[in-house]
Design a protein around this motif. Structure first.
Motif, PDB file in Angstrom:
ATOM      1  N   PRO A 303      45.230  93.185  21.491  1.00  0.00           N
ATOM      2  CA  PRO A 303      46.569  92.841  21.992  1.00  0.00           C
ATOM      3  C   PRO A 303      47.669  93.486  21.162  1.00  0.00           C
ATOM      4  CG  PRO A 303      45.615  91.004  20.808  1.00  0.00           C
ATOM      5  CD  PRO A 303      44.543  92.041  20.900  1.00  0.00           C
ATOM      6  N   THR A 304      48.755  93.808  21.818  1.00  0.00           N
ATOM      7  CA  THR A 304      49.930  94.327  21.109  1.00  0.00           C
ATOM      8  C   THR A 304      50.628  93.178  20.385  1.00  0.00           C
ATOM      9  OG1 THR A 304      51.339  93.998  23.047  1.00  0.00           O
ATOM     10  CG2 THR A 304      50.203  96.119  22.863  1.00  0.00           C
ATOM     11  N   ARG A 305      51.659  93.511  19.568  1.00  0.00           N
ATOM     12  CA  ARG A 305      52.370  92.456  18.839  1.00  0.00           C
ATOM     13  C   ARG A 305      53.044  91.474  19.796  1.00  0.00           C
ATOM     14  NH1 ARG A 305      55.536  95.742  13.971  1.00  0.00           N
ATOM     15  NH2 ARG A 305      53.633  96.471  12.868  1.00  0.00           N
ATOM     16  N   LYS A 306      53.600  92.015  20.863  1.00  0.00           N
ATOM     17  CA  LYS A 306      54.259  91.161  21.843  1.00  0.00           C
ATOM     18  C   LYS A 306      53.265  90.227  22.513  1.00  0.00           C
ATOM     19  CE  LYS A 306      57.452  91.420  25.758  1.00  0.00           C
ATOM     20  NZ  LYS A 306      58.187  92.308  26.671  1.00  0.00           N
ATOM     21  N   ILE A 310      52.831  85.990  22.395  1.00  0.00           N
ATOM     22  CA  ILE A 310      52.721  85.166  23.605  1.00  0.00           C
ATOM     23  C   ILE A 310      51.473  84.288  23.546  1.00  0.00           C
ATOM     24  CG2 ILE A 310      52.401  85.234  26.105  1.00  0.00           C
ATOM     25  CD1 ILE A 310      54.053  87.819  26.109  1.00  0.00           C
ATOM     26  N   PHE A 311      50.361  84.862  23.084  1.00  0.00           N
ATOM     27  CA  PHE A 311      49.102  84.103  22.992  1.00  0.00           C
ATOM     28  C   PHE A 311      49.239  82.952  21.996  1.00  0.00           C
ATOM     29  CE2 PHE A 311      46.746  88.241  24.184  1.00  0.00           C
ATOM     30  CZ  PHE A 311      46.997  87.998  25.525  1.00  0.00           C
ATOM     31  N   LYS A 312      49.903  83.242  20.853  1.00  0.00           N
ATOM     32  CA  LYS A 312      50.087  82.195  19.839  1.00  0.00           C
ATOM     33  C   LYS A 312      50.975  81.071  20.368  1.00  0.00           C
ATOM     34  CE  LYS A 312      49.373  84.974  15.676  1.00  0.00           C
ATOM     35  NZ  LYS A 312      50.011  85.510  14.440  1.00  0.00           N
ATOM     36  N   LYS A 313      52.015  81.445  21.118  1.00  0.00           N
ATOM     37  CA  LYS A 313      52.929  80.451  21.671  1.00  0.00           C
ATOM     38  C   LYS A 313      52.201  79.554  22.675  1.00  0.00           C
ATOM     39  CE  LYS A 313      57.397  80.044  23.981  1.00  0.00           C
ATOM     40  NZ  LYS A 313      58.536  80.776  24.587  1.00  0.00           N
ATOM     41  N   GLU A 317      51.459  75.466  22.356  1.00  0.00           N
ATOM     42  CA  GLU A 317      51.863  74.527  23.393  1.00  0.00           C
ATOM     43  C   GLU A 317      50.680  73.664  23.855  1.00  0.00           C
ATOM     44  OE1 GLU A 317      53.555  76.858  26.460  1.00  0.00           O
ATOM     45  OE2 GLU A 317      55.453  77.211  25.412  1.00  0.00           O
ATOM     46  N   GLU A 318      49.498  74.283  23.896  1.00  0.00           N
ATOM     47  CA  GLU A 318      48.318  73.512  24.265  1.00  0.00           C
ATOM     48  C   GLU A 318      47.952  72.464  23.226  1.00  0.00           C
ATOM     49  OE1 GLU A 318      45.211  76.310  24.940  1.00  0.00           O
ATOM     50  OE2 GLU A 318      46.087  77.104  26.815  1.00  0.00           O
TER      51      GLU A 318
END
Length: 319
Positions: A303-306, A310-313, A317-318
């Motif tokens: 994955p790219t930094r962006k 998004i994945f971490k966010k 949230e989960e």
């Protein structure tokens, strides 16, 4: 009244049922016999196709679809008998292939039967001049010992792992000729109980294409499309596939060695993309031909930094 046995028998004969005769030709066997022979041929063809289908199906179930080896047989002849049941061999060739490894090995030999059937020399000259152009007996080239050739064919067809003899696959229009040539060479062989089976290669081509598309989860082309690919002979005049004799006289398209090799390339080139097999020159296609496709290995996902943010966010949230 005196007994009249002959007259009484003649009277009874008028009313006795006579055996019914089937419809016949003007001069020839009854049509019922021909119908029965045609039914037997149709049944044999159906059983042969079932054997091919079961063989391919078993290889798929065992996970050996791409590694299962098949034997292709091709032959040329000098002449045939008047009845058309005997063919005098001029050249034979075998080739073994699998989708994974491509063309594994070949066997080729010119045949010298020494003699021709009486009265067939002119027909043999016309046939040979229009096809393979091999010199006629007694000036024919190659092996004279037909028993030795039949043993070589058996050894080539034998499965070393199981000890069984694999079927020989030939073009459907050459099926009868191949069987007749094998029978002719078998006459000089002592162990006559060993019979090699000969199957039509077109049906194998069709069934393997269907299985390859299912494995690769691809849409299946139409039967007409599969058939057109088989009859498209891209390497008929390709240099390096035929024997030295036919290469020198520019008759490579009629060479039995070239025919057997080209049939193997039809399978490997057409079906390799379906099961993601990497093309090897000289095995799946001729040495000097560029592959028409390339199997690309999937790269691991990074994955790219962006995307990482998004994945971490989403993960936070989960939680």
């Amino acid at each position: 009244m005196a007994d009249k046995p002959y007259q009484n028998k003649a009277k009874r004969g008028k009313y006795d049922e006579k055996p019914k005769k089937g419809r016949t030709h003007l001069t020839g066997p009854p049509l019922t016999k021909e119908f029965k022979e045609q039914e037997d041929r149709n049944l044999l063809e159906l059983l042969t196709k079932r054997k091919i289908e079961n063989s391919v199906k078993l290889s798929v179930q065992n996970g050996s679809f791409d590694s299962t080896c098949y034997v292709v047989f091709a032959a040329n002849y000098f002449a045939k008998s008047i009845k058309g049941d005997v063919f005098i061999p001029a050249e034979i060739s075998l080739a073994e292939f699998s989708l994974k490894t491509g063309l594994l090995k070949t066997y080729h030999s010119l045949v010298n039967p020494k003699v021709l059937p009486y009265g067939n020399k002119y027909d043999a000259q016309v046939h040979c001049s229009n096809t393979h152009k091999l010199p006629l007996p007694p000036n024919a080239l190659g092996e004279e010992n037909l028993s030795k050739l039949y043993v070589a064919i058996m050894n080539f067809a034998k499965n070393e792992a199981t000890g069984e003899y694999r079927p020989l696959y030939v073009k459907e229009d050459s099926l009868y000729i191949a069987k007749a040539i094998l029978a002719y060479m078998k006459n000089d062989f002592n162990d006559s109980h060993i019979t090699l089976e000969v199957y039509p290669i077109q049906h194998l081509f069709h069934i393997m294409k269907e299985s390859a598309c299912k494995i690769g989860e691809l849409s299946l082309p139409s039967s007409l499309s599969i058939q057109s690919v088989f009859y498209r002979d891209n390497y008929a005049y390709h240099v390096g596939l035929s024997c030295e004799y036919h290469e020198n006289i520019d008759r490579s398209n009629y060479c039995a060695k070239s025919i057997a090799s080209r049939m193997c390339f039809k399978f490997t080139e057409y079906m390799a993309p379906d099961v993601a097999i990497k093309i090897i020159k000289g095995r799946h296609i001729p040495h000097d031909v560029a592959p028409s496709f390339e199997v690309i290995e999937p790269r691991p996902f990074k994955p790219t930094r962006k995307q990482d943010k998004i994945f971490k966010k989403e993960k936070d949230e989960e939680d």
